[in-house]
Scaffold this motif. Structure first.
Motif, short mmCIF file in Angstrom:
data_model
loop_
_atom_site.label_atom_id
_atom_site.label_comp_id
_atom_site.label_asym_id
_atom_site.label_seq_id
_atom_site.Cartn_x
_atom_site.Cartn_y
_atom_site.Cartn_z
N SER A 194 0.81 -1.22 0.00
CA SER A 194 0.00 0.00 0.00
C SER A 194 0.84 1.27 0.00
O SER A 194 0.32 2.36 -0.23
CB SER A 194 -0.93 0.00 1.22
OG SER A 194 -0.18 0.01 2.42
N GLN A 195 2.16 1.14 0.25
CA GLN A 195 3.02 2.32 0.33
C GLN A 195 3.84 2.56 -0.94
O GLN A 195 4.59 3.53 -1.02
CB GLN A 195 3.98 2.18 1.53
CG GLN A 195 3.26 1.98 2.85
CD GLN A 195 4.22 1.88 4.02
OE1 GLN A 195 4.98 2.81 4.28
NE2 GLN A 195 4.21 0.77 4.71
N ILE A 196 3.68 1.68 -1.92
CA ILE A 196 4.50 1.79 -3.13
C ILE A 196 4.20 3.06 -3.90
O ILE A 196 5.11 3.71 -4.45
CB ILE A 196 4.28 0.55 -4.03
CG1 ILE A 196 4.83 -0.70 -3.32
CG2 ILE A 196 4.97 0.73 -5.38
CD1 ILE A 196 4.60 -1.98 -4.08
N THR A 197 2.92 3.45 -3.96
CA THR A 197 2.57 4.64 -4.74
C THR A 197 3.20 5.91 -4.17
O THR A 197 3.41 6.88 -4.89
CB THR A 197 1.05 4.81 -4.79
OG1 THR A 197 0.52 4.78 -3.46
CG2 THR A 197 0.41 3.69 -5.60
N ASN A 198 3.50 5.92 -2.87
CA ASN A 198 4.14 7.08 -2.24
C ASN A 198 5.65 7.08 -2.42
O ASN A 198 6.29 8.13 -2.41
CB ASN A 198 3.79 7.13 -0.76
CG ASN A 198 2.31 7.30 -0.50
OD1 ASN A 198 1.63 8.00 -1.25
ND2 ASN A 198 1.80 6.64 0.52
N ASN A 199 6.22 5.88 -2.54
CA ASN A 199 7.67 5.76 -2.66
C ASN A 199 7.99 4.46 -3.38
O ASN A 199 7.68 3.37 -2.89
CB ASN A 199 8.34 5.80 -1.29
CG ASN A 199 9.83 6.06 -1.38
OD1 ASN A 199 10.52 5.51 -2.22
ND2 ASN A 199 10.33 6.93 -0.51
N GLY A 200 8.61 4.57 -4.55
CA GLY A 200 8.92 3.38 -5.34
C GLY A 200 9.89 2.43 -4.67
O GLY A 200 9.97 1.25 -5.07
N LEU A 201 10.63 2.90 -3.66
CA LEU A 201 11.56 2.02 -2.97
C LEU A 201 10.84 0.88 -2.26
O LEU A 201 11.41 -0.20 -2.07
CB LEU A 201 12.39 2.83 -1.97
CG LEU A 201 13.57 2.10 -1.30
CD1 LEU A 201 14.54 1.55 -2.34
CD2 LEU A 201 14.30 3.03 -0.35
N PHE A 202 9.59 1.12 -1.89
CA PHE A 202 8.83 0.07 -1.22
C PHE A 202 8.53 -1.11 -2.16
O PHE A 202 8.17 -2.19 -1.69
CB PHE A 202 7.52 0.62 -0.65
CG PHE A 202 7.69 1.33 0.66
CD1 PHE A 202 7.90 0.62 1.82
CD2 PHE A 202 7.66 2.72 0.72
CE1 PHE A 202 8.06 1.26 3.04
CE2 PHE A 202 7.83 3.37 1.93
CZ PHE A 202 8.03 2.65 3.09
N LEU A 203 8.68 -0.91 -3.45
CA LEU A 203 8.49 -2.03 -4.37
C LEU A 203 9.58 -3.09 -4.17
O LEU A 203 9.33 -4.28 -4.39
CB LEU A 203 8.51 -1.52 -5.83
CG LEU A 203 8.25 -2.58 -6.91
CD1 LEU A 203 6.90 -3.24 -6.70
CD2 LEU A 203 8.32 -1.95 -8.29
N VAL A 204 10.76 -2.66 -3.74
CA VAL A 204 11.83 -3.62 -3.44
C VAL A 204 11.39 -4.54 -2.30
O VAL A 204 11.50 -5.77 -2.39
CB VAL A 204 13.13 -2.89 -3.06
CG1 VAL A 204 14.21 -3.89 -2.66
CG2 VAL A 204 13.61 -2.03 -4.21
N PHE A 205 10.86 -3.95 -1.23
CA PHE A 205 10.44 -4.75 -0.08
C PHE A 205 9.26 -5.64 -0.44
O PHE A 205 9.19 -6.80 -0.03
CB PHE A 205 10.06 -3.83 1.09
CG PHE A 205 11.07 -2.75 1.36
CD1 PHE A 205 12.43 -3.04 1.34
CD2 PHE A 205 10.69 -1.45 1.62
CE1 PHE A 205 13.37 -2.06 1.59
CE2 PHE A 205 11.61 -0.45 1.87
CZ PHE A 205 12.96 -0.75 1.84
#
Length: 298
Positions: free
Chosen positions: A81-92
């Motif tokens: 749910s946090q990917i749209t705010n920060n693409g780095l969360f796509l890694v996690f």
């Protein structure tokens, strides 16, 4: 020939057959090249790289109208749910999505084929004719499998980072604890998480290597290893087995999320790494015992 002369010949023959460190490095390099040149390995890495791409595109399509990824109800992998705010969360998110099945399956295929594949191809006997020794060859196979663990994990992480940077904004990020950290620190934690995920697979690698010493069929070894992985994953979800679940190698896999807390929670991380080390020691020893006594006919 006198006893002294015979002993001198034996010592000389032993010295000739004893591999030096450079020869050992050459064997390891050869194993790496052989493993990473196989189409099967390339296909596995391609599938792993595709997972973050598919997740990123799916989230981009889902949130194009301003809605929250995962429906806002917490569905899907961690951090989605946090990917749209920060693409780095796509890694996690990508690591959380691939760790339960895709990554261990890929490791199971490589580890399961390590010894059994050589026996099936008829090359194992020729490897042992060289001054390698069974122990050295087994350690080289395990080191190669662990290298694949690291490469596979980094492929997922780098693919996710690239897609995240292309489709979503980057910048400061909020930890699970609610504190803000810089993008540089977040990137460092992402790299550390990737290393922890790779280390979480050393137990699977040892299990696969042990299974590989039990048969001369590479396909049978790979299928058995993957089957055991799926079975353990299922057992880890059955509530009635809660007393046994902390001893399953997959139980603490997702503890890497604790690296996104501030301060970091180390308890489950340490349990996970300790459990993986235990599995590696047990199944690594079993693989050595089996391989040392194995009658090599192919």
């Amino acid at each position: 020939m006198s006893r002294a002369e015979a002993e001198a010949v034996r010592v000389q023959d032993t010295a000739v057959r004893k591999p030096n460190p450079l020869w050992t490095f050459g064997l390891f390099r050869s194993e790496l090249l052989t493993t990473f040149r196989r189409w099967r390995t390339i296909a596995l890495l391609a599938v792993l790289a595709a997972v973050p791409i598919l997740i990123g595109i799916a989230i981009k399509i889902e949130t194009r109208d301003g809605s929250t990824a995962g429906g806002g109800g917490g569905e899907g992998p961690a951090f989605i749910s946090q990917i749209t705010n920060n693409g780095l969360f796509l890694v996690f998110t990508a690591l959380a999505a691939t760790l339960p099945f895709f990554l261990p399956m890929a490791i199971g295929v490589i580890a399961g084929d390590a010894i059994a594949g050589e026996a099936n191809a008829g090359t194992l006997r020729y490897l042992l004719v060289a001054p390698a020794g069974r122990t050295r060859l087994l350690l080289t196979k395990y080191a190669t499998t662990m290298t694949f663990c690291l490469v596979a994990t980094l492929v997922v992480a780098l693919s996710a980072l690239t897609v995240g940077a292309l489709l979503f904004p980057l910048g400061e990020l909020t930890t699970i604890s609610g504190t803000r950290i810089s993008f540089t620190e977040g990137l460092g934690r992402a790299f550390l998480i990737a290393l922890v995920v790779a280390a979480s697979l050393i137990g699977v690698a040892a299990l696969g290597l042990f299974v590989s010493t039990l048969t001369n069929s590479g396909i049978a070894a790979m299928a058995t290893t993957v089957g055991l992985l799926i079975t353990i994953q299922i057992l880890d979800q059955i509530p009635q087995l809660h007393a046994l679940q902390p001893y399953f190698f997959s139980h603490y896999w997702l503890s890497f999320a604790d690296l996104m807390r501030d301060p970091v929670y180390w308890d489950d991380l340490v349990r996970n790494l300790g459990l993986q080390g235990l599995y590696a020691a047990v199944f690594g020893s079993a693989a050595w015992a089996r391989f040392a006594a194995k009658d090599i006919t192919a």
